[in-house]
Design an enzyme around this catalytic site. Sequence first.
Site, PDB file in Angstrom:
ATOM      1  N   SER A  39       0.799  -1.224   0.000  1.00  0.00           N
ATOM      2  CA  SER A  39       0.000   0.000   0.000  1.00  0.00           C
ATOM      3  C   SER A  39       0.831   1.273   0.000  1.00  0.00           C
ATOM      4  O   SER A  39       0.318   2.347  -0.314  1.00  0.00           O
ATOM      5  CB  SER A  39      -0.938   0.026   1.217  1.00  0.00           C
ATOM      6  OG  SER A  39      -0.201  -0.049   2.419  1.00  0.00           O
ATOM      7  N   ASP A 329      -3.566   8.476   7.387  1.00  0.00           N
ATOM      8  CA  ASP A 329      -4.418   7.643   8.235  1.00  0.00           C
ATOM      9  C   ASP A 329      -3.515   6.993   9.275  1.00  0.00           C
ATOM     10  O   ASP A 329      -2.396   7.450   9.486  1.00  0.00           O
ATOM     11  CB  ASP A 329      -5.231   6.629   7.409  1.00  0.00           C
ATOM     12  CG  ASP A 329      -4.362   5.658   6.598  1.00  0.00           C
ATOM     13  OD1 ASP A 329      -3.168   5.517   6.902  1.00  0.00           O
ATOM     14  OD2 ASP A 329      -4.899   5.036   5.658  1.00  0.00           O
ATOM     15  N   HIS A 332      -0.500   5.137   6.891  1.00  0.00           N
ATOM     16  CA  HIS A 332       0.131   5.605   5.663  1.00  0.00           C
ATOM     17  C   HIS A 332       0.505   7.086   5.714  1.00  0.00           C
ATOM     18  O   HIS A 332      -0.258   7.904   6.233  1.00  0.00           O
ATOM     19  CB  HIS A 332      -0.812   5.361   4.477  1.00  0.00           C
ATOM     20  CG  HIS A 332      -1.230   3.941   4.338  1.00  0.00           C
ATOM     21  ND1 HIS A 332      -2.454   3.476   4.817  1.00  0.00           N
ATOM     22  CD2 HIS A 332      -0.585   2.873   3.808  1.00  0.00           C
ATOM     23  CE1 HIS A 332      -2.538   2.169   4.564  1.00  0.00           C
ATOM     24  NE2 HIS A 332      -1.416   1.792   3.961  1.00  0.00           N
TER      25      HIS A 332
END
Length: 354
Positions: A39, A329, A332
Amino acid sequence: MANKDALQTHLFLSCMLLAAVTQVTASAKVPAVIIFGDSTVDSGNNNVIETVLKSNFEPYGRDFYGGRPTGRFCNGRLATDFISEAFGLTPTVPAYLDPAYSIKDFAVGVCFASAGTGLDNATSDVLSVIPLWTELVYFREYIQRLARYMGKARAQRTIKEALYLVSIGTNDFLENYYLLPGRRLQFTIEQYEDYLLGIAGDFLTEIYRHGARKISFTGLSPIGCLPLERTLNIIGGGGCIEEYNQVAARFNAKLAALVQRLRAELPGLRLVSAQVYDLFADIYRNPSSHGFESAENGCCSTGLFEMGYLCDKRSPFTCADANKYVFWDAFHPTEKMNRILADHSLQTVLAEFL
């Protein structure tokens, strides 16, 4: 007359030097950026697979071009986007599975990454995302498509001269080893590190065999200091989980040794390890020195445990200015932090490819 001749000679040599520098710079440029990982670098591949781990909705992407959520786990662009732009290529590297893009777009930049994946296939199974070895299958397909698009010889040159960015490993520890019992019953933590690095070595060797030569493998950050891990550290009063940080530091040292071994074994391989641990650690210690106000929680919602669908645009707690935060968040980085990470890599290990 002598002064005139000297001046002409000086101007001639200056022009020759400028031409030489320009030629070196041009020849050092890469024709494409090719990305593998999780991610931290997924630009939207998870949008089209059956998984709960997605970010193609607001407020993700609110600071991206047009305020558009793309599937990047960020308020804006990723470090890989900034790196691509720095090499004079596309400012946003498209996801390979995104139907909005074609091989014409992918010829200068392509992302095979999948949020939630890891080096270990068991990690990708946790949230039903794309395993690393499936990313490799897509890469092989991409090579064939590229040959059909630009001809075999040009495609081979592109594959050889492209810059490969690999960012993966955090999920293997936080989403798999420390969360689920399976791997802990099989391996001690140090054995698991070695197991993962064995897979990393096999993967790097495989893309080398397909033509990759300029490769950067990003090391782990202090993973025990991610907002989510701080939140879970109730006994530790919400501080960093130092055990996890020690694992990350040890993994990075082993990764550096792997890089040296592969460089010695594989002729022509220009493999580097982008180490970000110290940069993150410095920012955690003194966020204000880097222009941040918060490094302990993310901007989205409370920033303590939210990511993916829990990062809700209706949350009244979401910050107004993500540039004040290290994290978007609970897992990340923000676009601002991604730019800092990109600049750090460009000034260090990637400098030889510019």
